[in-house]
Design a protein around this motif. Structure first.
Motif, PDB file in Angstrom:
ATOM      1  N   ALA A   5     -52.700 -57.585  -4.116  1.00 41.56           N
ATOM      2  CA  ALA A   5     -53.881 -57.722  -5.016  1.00 41.56           C
ATOM      3  C   ALA A   5     -54.814 -56.821  -4.833  1.00 41.56           C
ATOM      4  O   ALA A   5     -55.518 -56.394  -6.063  1.00 41.56           O
ATOM      5  CB  ALA A   5     -54.576 -59.160  -4.446  1.00 41.56           C
ATOM      6  N   ARG A   6     -55.137 -56.101  -3.801  1.00 40.87           N
ATOM      7  CA  ARG A   6     -56.036 -55.103  -3.877  1.00 40.87           C
ATOM      8  C   ARG A   6     -55.674 -53.847  -4.324  1.00 40.87           C
ATOM      9  O   ARG A   6     -56.172 -53.242  -5.186  1.00 40.87           O
ATOM     10  CB  ARG A   6     -56.183 -54.651  -2.169  1.00 40.87           C
ATOM     11  CG  ARG A   6     -56.907 -55.530  -1.556  1.00 40.87           C
ATOM     12  CD  ARG A   6     -57.214 -55.147   0.018  1.00 40.87           C
ATOM     13  NE  ARG A   6     -57.930 -55.978   1.014  1.00 40.87           N
ATOM     14  CZ  ARG A   6     -57.860 -56.069   2.021  1.00 40.87           C
ATOM     15  NH1 ARG A   6     -57.081 -55.066   2.924  1.00 40.87           N
ATOM     16  NH2 ARG A   6     -58.488 -56.807   2.930  1.00 40.87           N
ATOM     17  N   ARG A   7     -54.369 -53.619  -4.574  1.00 39.53           N
ATOM     18  CA  ARG A   7     -53.685 -52.418  -5.143  1.00 39.53           C
ATOM     19  C   ARG A   7     -54.039 -52.712  -6.799  1.00 39.53           C
ATOM     20  O   ARG A   7     -54.221 -51.695  -7.308  1.00 39.53           O
ATOM     21  CB  ARG A   7     -52.323 -52.206  -4.696  1.00 39.53           C
ATOM     22  CG  ARG A   7     -51.748 -51.127  -5.487  1.00 39.53           C
ATOM     23  CD  ARG A   7     -50.259 -51.070  -5.408  1.00 39.53           C
ATOM     24  NE  ARG A   7     -49.551 -51.972  -6.298  1.00 39.53           N
ATOM     25  CZ  ARG A   7     -49.147 -51.691  -7.592  1.00 39.53           C
ATOM     26  NH1 ARG A   7     -49.595 -50.753  -8.021  1.00 39.53           N
ATOM     27  NH2 ARG A   7     -48.855 -52.781  -8.223  1.00 39.53           N
ATOM     28  N   ARG A   8     -53.919 -53.977  -7.244  1.00 40.17           N
ATOM     29  CA  ARG A   8     -53.972 -54.286  -8.551  1.00 40.17           C
ATOM     30  C   ARG A   8     -55.584 -53.993  -8.742  1.00 40.17           C
ATOM     31  O   ARG A   8     -55.739 -53.609 -10.010  1.00 40.17           O
ATOM     32  CB  ARG A   8     -53.586 -55.658  -8.881  1.00 40.17           C
ATOM     33  CG  ARG A   8     -52.098 -55.959  -8.903  1.00 40.17           C
ATOM     34  CD  ARG A   8     -51.869 -57.114  -9.497  1.00 40.17           C
ATOM     35  NE  ARG A   8     -50.650 -57.373  -9.554  1.00 40.17           N
ATOM     36  CZ  ARG A   8     -49.960 -58.631 -10.018  1.00 40.17           C
ATOM     37  NH1 ARG A   8     -50.844 -59.669 -10.421  1.00 40.17           N
ATOM     38  NH2 ARG A   8     -49.031 -58.669 -10.242  1.00 40.17           N
ATOM     39  N   MET A  25     -56.322 -50.429  -9.257  1.00 39.75           N
ATOM     40  CA  MET A  25     -55.597 -49.801 -10.516  1.00 39.75           C
ATOM     41  C   MET A  25     -56.457 -50.113 -11.718  1.00 39.75           C
ATOM     42  O   MET A  25     -56.752 -49.241 -12.716  1.00 39.75           O
ATOM     43  CB  MET A  25     -54.140 -50.148 -10.812  1.00 39.75           C
ATOM     44  CG  MET A  25     -53.262 -49.719  -9.703  1.00 39.75           C
ATOM     45  SD  MET A  25     -53.206 -47.894  -9.726  1.00 39.75           S
ATOM     46  CE  MET A  25     -52.467 -47.701 -11.273  1.00 39.75           C
ATOM     47  N   ILE A  26     -57.036 -51.500 -11.767  1.00 38.50           N
ATOM     48  CA  ILE A  26     -57.850 -51.978 -12.878  1.00 38.50           C
ATOM     49  C   ILE A  26     -59.187 -51.142 -12.954  1.00 38.50           C
ATOM     50  O   ILE A  26     -59.723 -50.582 -13.774  1.00 38.50           O
ATOM     51  CB  ILE A  26     -58.136 -53.514 -13.018  1.00 38.50           C
ATOM     52  CG1 ILE A  26     -56.845 -54.268 -12.991  1.00 38.50           C
ATOM     53  CG2 ILE A  26     -59.286 -53.846 -13.785  1.00 38.50           C
ATOM     54  CD1 ILE A  26     -56.903 -55.548 -12.850  1.00 38.50           C
ATOM     55  N   THR A  27     -59.744 -51.090 -11.584  1.00 39.78           N
ATOM     56  CA  THR A  27     -60.963 -50.155 -11.522  1.00 39.78           C
ATOM     57  C   THR A  27     -60.951 -48.839 -11.919  1.00 39.78           C
ATOM     58  O   THR A  27     -61.589 -48.207 -12.838  1.00 39.78           O
ATOM     59  CB  THR A  27     -61.437 -50.345 -10.132  1.00 39.78           C
ATOM     60  OG1 THR A  27     -61.729 -51.483  -9.724  1.00 39.78           O
ATOM     61  CG2 THR A  27     -62.856 -49.538  -9.832  1.00 39.78           C
ATOM     62  N   LYS A  28     -59.633 -48.228 -11.501  1.00 37.53           N
ATOM     63  CA  LYS A  28     -59.444 -46.874 -12.039  1.00 37.53           C
ATOM     64  C   LYS A  28     -59.302 -46.668 -13.513  1.00 37.53           C
ATOM     65  O   LYS A  28     -59.811 -45.714 -14.156  1.00 37.53           O
ATOM     66  CB  LYS A  28     -57.982 -46.359 -11.224  1.00 37.53           C
ATOM     67  CG  LYS A  28     -57.640 -44.898 -11.651  1.00 37.53           C
ATOM     68  CD  LYS A  28     -56.228 -44.724 -11.017  1.00 37.53           C
ATOM     69  CE  LYS A  28     -55.593 -43.549 -11.149  1.00 37.53           C
ATOM     70  NZ  LYS A  28     -54.482 -43.258 -10.649  1.00 37.53           N
ATOM     71  N   LYS A  29     -58.457 -47.701 -14.140  1.00 40.02           N
ATOM     72  CA  LYS A  29     -58.445 -47.624 -15.507  1.00 40.02           C
ATOM     73  C   LYS A  29     -59.612 -47.678 -16.185  1.00 40.02           C
ATOM     74  O   LYS A  29     -59.975 -47.066 -17.023  1.00 40.02           O
ATOM     75  CB  LYS A  29     -57.421 -48.584 -16.085  1.00 40.02           C
ATOM     76  CG  LYS A  29     -56.092 -48.296 -15.769  1.00 40.02           C
ATOM     77  CD  LYS A  29     -55.353 -49.505 -16.272  1.00 40.02           C
ATOM     78  CE  LYS A  29     -53.781 -49.265 -15.910  1.00 40.02           C
ATOM     79  NZ  LYS A  29     -52.835 -50.375 -16.338  1.00 40.02           N
ATOM     80  N   TRP A  68     -61.549 -44.349 -15.784  1.00 41.93           N
ATOM     81  CA  TRP A  68     -60.924 -43.279 -16.755  1.00 41.93           C
ATOM     82  C   TRP A  68     -61.363 -43.458 -18.229  1.00 41.93           C
ATOM     83  O   TRP A  68     -61.747 -42.800 -18.933  1.00 41.93           O
ATOM     84  CB  TRP A  68     -59.670 -43.345 -16.784  1.00 41.93           C
ATOM     85  CG  TRP A  68     -59.154 -42.278 -15.490  1.00 41.93           C
ATOM     86  CD1 TRP A  68     -58.384 -42.757 -14.470  1.00 41.93           C
ATOM     87  CD2 TRP A  68     -59.241 -41.030 -15.594  1.00 41.93           C
ATOM     88  NE1 TRP A  68     -58.209 -41.709 -13.666  1.00 41.93           N
ATOM     89  CE2 TRP A  68     -58.905 -40.682 -14.285  1.00 41.93           C
ATOM     90  CE3 TRP A  68     -59.755 -39.922 -16.339  1.00 41.93           C
ATOM     91  CZ2 TRP A  68     -58.916 -39.138 -13.897  1.00 41.93           C
ATOM     92  CZ3 TRP A  68     -60.028 -38.742 -15.887  1.00 41.93           C
ATOM     93  CH2 TRP A  68     -59.374 -38.501 -14.712  1.00 41.93           C
ATOM     94  N   ARG A  69     -61.608 -45.012 -18.546  1.00 36.77           N
ATOM     95  CA  ARG A  69     -62.097 -45.221 -20.056  1.00 36.77           C
ATOM     96  C   ARG A  69     -63.414 -44.851 -20.346  1.00 36.77           C
ATOM     97  O   ARG A  69     -63.914 -44.187 -21.325  1.00 36.77           O
ATOM     98  CB  ARG A  69     -61.966 -46.657 -20.409  1.00 36.77           C
ATOM     99  CG  ARG A  69     -60.509 -47.346 -20.607  1.00 36.77           C
ATOM    100  CD  ARG A  69     -60.660 -48.839 -21.215  1.00 36.77           C
ATOM    101  NE  ARG A  69     -59.228 -49.188 -20.711  1.00 36.77           N
ATOM    102  CZ  ARG A  69     -59.314 -50.219 -19.593  1.00 36.77           C
ATOM    103  NH1 ARG A  69     -60.416 -50.985 -19.229  1.00 36.77           N
ATOM    104  NH2 ARG A  69     -57.980 -50.752 -19.625  1.00 36.77           N
ATOM    105  N   GLN A  70     -64.318 -44.926 -19.169  1.00 43.32           N
ATOM    106  CA  GLN A  70     -65.735 -44.516 -19.173  1.00 43.32           C
ATOM    107  C   GLN A  70     -65.784 -42.881 -19.138  1.00 43.32           C
ATOM    108  O   GLN A  70     -66.673 -42.479 -20.089  1.00 43.32           O
ATOM    109  CB  GLN A  70     -66.418 -45.000 -18.083  1.00 43.32           C
ATOM    110  CG  GLN A  70     -66.632 -46.514 -18.010  1.00 43.32           C
ATOM    111  CD  GLN A  70     -67.226 -46.958 -16.864  1.00 43.32           C
ATOM    112  OE1 GLN A  70     -67.724 -45.971 -15.752  1.00 43.32           O
ATOM    113  NE2 GLN A  70     -67.500 -48.212 -16.293  1.00 43.32           N
ATOM    114  N   VAL A  71     -65.077 -42.247 -18.558  1.00 41.47           N
ATOM    115  CA  VAL A  71     -64.982 -40.709 -18.508  1.00 41.47           C
ATOM    116  C   VAL A  71     -64.559 -40.616 -19.905  1.00 41.47           C
ATOM    117  O   VAL A  71     -65.093 -39.400 -20.711  1.00 41.47           O
ATOM    118  CB  VAL A  71     -64.030 -40.065 -17.668  1.00 41.47           C
ATOM    119  CG1 VAL A  71     -63.997 -38.781 -17.966  1.00 41.47           C
ATOM    120  CG2 VAL A  71     -64.605 -40.459 -16.192  1.00 41.47           C
ATOM    121  N   ILE A  72     -63.500 -41.020 -20.693  1.00 43.98           N
ATOM    122  CA  ILE A  72     -63.097 -40.615 -21.899  1.00 43.98           C
ATOM    123  C   ILE A  72     -64.031 -40.699 -22.860  1.00 43.98           C
ATOM    124  O   ILE A  72     -64.383 -39.962 -23.779  1.00 43.98           O
ATOM    125  CB  ILE A  72     -61.714 -41.291 -22.251  1.00 43.98           C
ATOM    126  CG1 ILE A  72     -60.768 -40.806 -21.299  1.00 43.98           C
ATOM    127  CG2 ILE A  72     -61.198 -41.035 -23.509  1.00 43.98           C
ATOM    128  CD1 ILE A  72     -59.219 -41.264 -21.282  1.00 43.98           C
TER     129      ILE A  72
END
Length: 151
Positions: A120-123, A126-130, A133-137
């Motif tokens: 659950a932490r890994r998920r 991963m969601i936070t990372k995505k 990345w959306r904000q950076v893009i």
């Protein structure tokens, strides 16, 4: 099949080619059907990963909750007053074999709980990372667009 259906090739050769082809197919199927399960187990491909197990368990819990919700909706309908709900529950709960039910919760080990928590932490990461990345893009696109129009 091209040789078997070709009239230019003599019949004994056609039959021989068809016989050998059929023999190879039959032997391949027999050998694969007996050895493939052992090979899959030996390679460890028969085990379900913790993330897939977690997803499956969540889906089954959602199905169970949806079934219970549907049952409570149907209990309020006067058309289903004569239904024996304990008997009917046996039929739609058979789909969820091996899943914990409210009546009989399975006891999970500490290791299972830790594994689920880690997944659950890994998920969540991963969601936070995505999201980052959306904000950076978006920022890069806006920055390039502003340079283009001369903001």
């Amino acid at each position: 099949m091209m040789i078997f259906g070709n009239a230019a090739v003599c019949e004994p050769i056609r039959d021989t080619v068809m016989f050998h082809t059929a023999g190879i197919v039959v032997l391949t199927v027999c050998v694969n059907s007996t050895t493939m399960p052992k090979l899959i187990c030996y390679l460890g491909m028969d085990k379900v990963g913790p993330s897939k197990k977690l997803i499956y368990d969540q889906a089954m819990r959602n199905l169970l909750k949806a079934g219970e919700k549907q049952e409570s909706n149907l209990r309020g309908d006067h058309m289903f007053d004569s239904v024996v709900w304990d008997m009917s529950r046996k039929y739609y709960c058979q789909i969820i074999a091996g899943l914990e039910t409210p009546a009989s919760k399975r006891r999970s080990t500490v290791e299972d709980e830790r594994r689920e928590e880690k997944e659950a932490r890994r998920r969540a990461l991963m969601i936070t990372k995505k999201s980052y990345w959306r904000q950076v893009i978006r920022f890069c696109i806006i920055h390039v667009f502003c340079k283009y129009i001369g903001c």
